[in-house]
Design a protein around this motif. Structure first.
Motif, mmCIF file in Angstrom:
data_model
loop_
_atom_site.group_PDB
_atom_site.id
_atom_site.type_symbol
_atom_site.label_atom_id
_atom_site.label_comp_id
_atom_site.label_asym_id
_atom_site.label_seq_id
_atom_site.Cartn_x
_atom_site.Cartn_y
_atom_site.Cartn_z
ATOM 1 N N ALA A 111 -5.443 3.642 -8.397
ATOM 2 C CA ALA A 111 -4.343 2.585 -8.185
ATOM 3 C C ALA A 111 -4.192 2.289 -9.930
ATOM 4 C CB ALA A 111 -5.891 1.173 -7.572
ATOM 5 N N GLY A 112 -4.962 3.388 -11.109
ATOM 6 C CA GLY A 112 -4.416 2.164 -12.405
ATOM 7 C C GLY A 112 -3.528 3.612 -12.624
ATOM 8 N N GLU A 133 0.879 -1.299 -0.041
ATOM 9 C CA GLU A 133 0.111 0.170 -0.028
ATOM 10 C C GLU A 133 0.878 1.120 -0.246
ATOM 11 O OE1 GLU A 133 -3.870 1.437 2.315
ATOM 12 O OE2 GLU A 133 -1.598 1.742 3.350
ATOM 13 N N GLY A 134 0.817 2.275 -1.585
ATOM 14 C CA GLY A 134 1.405 3.287 -0.616
ATOM 15 C C GLY A 134 1.661 4.029 -2.041
ATOM 16 N N ARG A 135 1.762 5.274 -2.039
ATOM 17 C CA ARG A 135 2.018 5.925 -3.105
ATOM 18 C C ARG A 135 2.937 7.536 -3.211
ATOM 19 N NH1 ARG A 135 -1.572 4.173 -4.599
ATOM 20 N NH2 ARG A 135 -3.416 4.100 -5.163
ATOM 21 N N ILE A 136 3.921 7.090 -3.860
ATOM 22 C CA ILE A 136 4.949 8.425 -4.122
ATOM 23 C C ILE A 136 4.530 9.258 -5.486
ATOM 24 C CG2 ILE A 136 7.061 8.934 -3.983
ATOM 25 C CD1 ILE A 136 7.791 6.760 -2.657
ATOM 26 N N ALA A 168 10.894 8.843 -10.968
ATOM 27 C CA ALA A 168 9.857 8.256 -10.810
ATOM 28 C C ALA A 168 9.072 7.180 -11.434
ATOM 29 C CB ALA A 168 8.492 9.917 -10.889
ATOM 30 N N ARG A 169 9.541 7.293 -12.793
ATOM 31 C CA ARG A 169 9.049 6.222 -14.017
ATOM 32 C C ARG A 169 9.828 4.810 -13.429
ATOM 33 N NH1 ARG A 169 5.196 3.595 -17.164
ATOM 34 N NH2 ARG A 169 6.734 1.618 -17.333
ATOM 35 N N GLY A 170 11.574 5.005 -13.214
ATOM 36 C CA GLY A 170 12.168 4.122 -12.391
ATOM 37 C C GLY A 170 11.065 3.273 -11.458
ATOM 38 N N LEU A 171 11.444 4.377 -10.108
ATOM 39 C CA LEU A 171 10.833 3.549 -9.050
ATOM 40 C C LEU A 171 8.874 3.262 -9.207
ATOM 41 C CD1 LEU A 171 11.346 6.749 -6.915
ATOM 42 C CD2 LEU A 171 12.326 4.539 -6.841
ATOM 43 N N ALA A 172 8.466 3.780 -10.139
ATOM 44 C CA ALA A 172 7.290 2.953 -10.608
ATOM 45 C C ALA A 172 7.391 1.424 -11.141
ATOM 46 C CB ALA A 172 6.320 3.334 -11.664
ATOM 47 N N ALA A 197 0.585 -3.152 -5.061
ATOM 48 C CA ALA A 197 -0.546 -1.711 -5.089
ATOM 49 C C ALA A 197 0.148 -0.934 -5.089
ATOM 50 C CB ALA A 197 -1.317 -2.062 -4.203
ATOM 51 N N VAL A 198 1.222 -0.630 -4.762
ATOM 52 C CA VAL A 198 1.861 1.058 -4.855
ATOM 53 C C VAL A 198 2.140 1.694 -5.971
ATOM 54 C CG1 VAL A 198 4.178 1.449 -3.777
ATOM 55 C CG2 VAL A 198 3.477 -0.496 -2.816
ATOM 56 N N THR A 199 1.862 2.693 -6.675
ATOM 57 C CA THR A 199 2.083 3.188 -7.108
ATOM 58 C C THR A 199 2.941 4.673 -7.118
ATOM 59 O OG1 THR A 199 0.613 5.316 -7.191
ATOM 60 C CG2 THR A 199 0.142 3.136 -7.781
#
Ligand SMILES: NC(=O)c1ccc[n+]([C@@H]2O[C@H](COP(=O)([O-])OP(=O)(O)OC[C@H]3O[C@@H](n4cnc5c(N)ncnc54)[C@H](OP(=O)(O)O)[C@@H]3O)[C@@H](O)[C@H]2O)c1
Length: 279
Positions: free
Chosen positions: A262-263, A148-151, A180-184, A191-193
């Motif tokens: 989430a998407g 769970e989480g969002r950055i 951001a893209r690399g971490l994604a 479920a983390v984005t």
């Protein structure tokens, strides 16, 4: 709209003053989240909490528990480590782990490329890029563990369209998009984005001051006319032909933080008023 953020713990770096970060924090508070307000001094943090409390008196949330001030300079390794330790204390105190990390802090100024020495480039890198690297390095694995989480990285359209008089800024903003893209990519199957938000020119305190100087310099009597002239001359590709309100950036940012988003992962979310002419 209920964005399902009630009682989630979210930190917004550089959320003092009257900028984008403060407006993101304010909208999160309205959504019922626990919000960590950060700036470099206790005074600026306290003032921001007082301002948000005052202007949201009708909100049912208890500002004295939901708005949490954690001062700290996130531009250095030492400052970031102290900040992380203070956030862990907050997690223990309120009994919930960090759900959202908004890497908002960012410095910018206009200057000729040939007049910018190495130390300034390094300052941009430390403040705009490394602050997000260090905080994400700590919190992303923990979010993945909990699934769970969002950055979010508050980058800029300048990250796609570097301006010659703001090059260290533009380079730092491009680096945030790549980060951001690399971490994604590392969140695959969870479920983390991780996303970047790309605001366009936004009417914050610094920009307001700049526009007042612009109006004086061009002998323009009203701010309305100064903005129209500025957009016609300097931002002809803007479809909005005005500055964004920080609340307009905050709305998109807070939605992206929501469990409802989430998407949205690995995205470069434009909130630029159409300045960048691409499809
Ligand atoms: N304004 C725009 O037009 C625009 C457009 C696109 C993107 N953005 C991006 O949006 C973000 C916010 O911009 P803004 O215009 O809202 O900025 P702002 O009004 O200058 O606010 C930034 C805040 O960061 C704090 N800060 C500065 N250095 C810090 C540090 N080392 N550690 C912790 N806090 C620090 C400052 O507070 P203290 O003085 O209390 O430390 C300040 O209140 C930036 O990343 C910027 O690149 C802005």
């Amino acid at each position: 709209m209920d964005l399902k953020l009630k009682d989630k713990l979210v930190v917004v770096t550089g959320s003092t003053g009257d900028g984008i970060g403060k407006h993101i924090a304010e909208e999160l508070f309205r959504q019922g989240a626990y919000v960590v307000i950060n700036g470099r001094s206790q005074g600026s943090v306290d003032k921001t909490i007082a301002d948000i409390t005052k202007s949201n008196a009708s909100v049912a949330e208890d500002a004295s528990t939901k708005l949490i001030g954690v001062p700290g300079d996130v531009s250095s390794e030492e400052g970031s480590n102290k900040f992380i330790a203070a956030l862990e204390e907050v997690e223990t105190k309120i009994g919930t782990k960090l759900y959202g990390l908004v890497n908002n802090v960012g410095i910018f100024e206009a200057k000729e490329f040939t007049e910018i020495a190495d130390d300034k480039w390094i300052e941009y890198y430390q403040t705009n890029t490394m602050s997000g690297v260090r905080l994400s390095r700590h919190f992303l694995p923990l979010m993945k563990e909990r699934n769970e989480g969002r950055i979010l990285f508050i980058s800029s359209e300048c990250g796609l369209r570097p301006l010659p008089h703001m090059l260290p800024y533009g380079v730092s903003k491009t680096s945030q998009i790549a980060l951001a893209r690399g971490l994604a990519e590392m969140t695959k199957g969870t479920a983390v984005t991780v996303n970047s938000i790309l605001p366009g020119p936004t009417m914050t305190g610094g920009v307001r001051k700049y526009m007042q100087e612009f109006a004086e310099m061009h002998k323009i009597a009203s701010m309305e006319e100064a903005v129209a002239t500025y957009f016609k001359d300097a931002e002809p590709t803007s479809l909005l032909q005005r500055f964004l309100d920080p609340n307009e950036v905050a709305a998109v940012t807070v939605f992206t933080l929501s469990p409802l988003a989430a998407g949205v992962n690995g995205a470069c979310q434009m909130v630029d008023g159409g300045v960048v002419r691409h499809i």
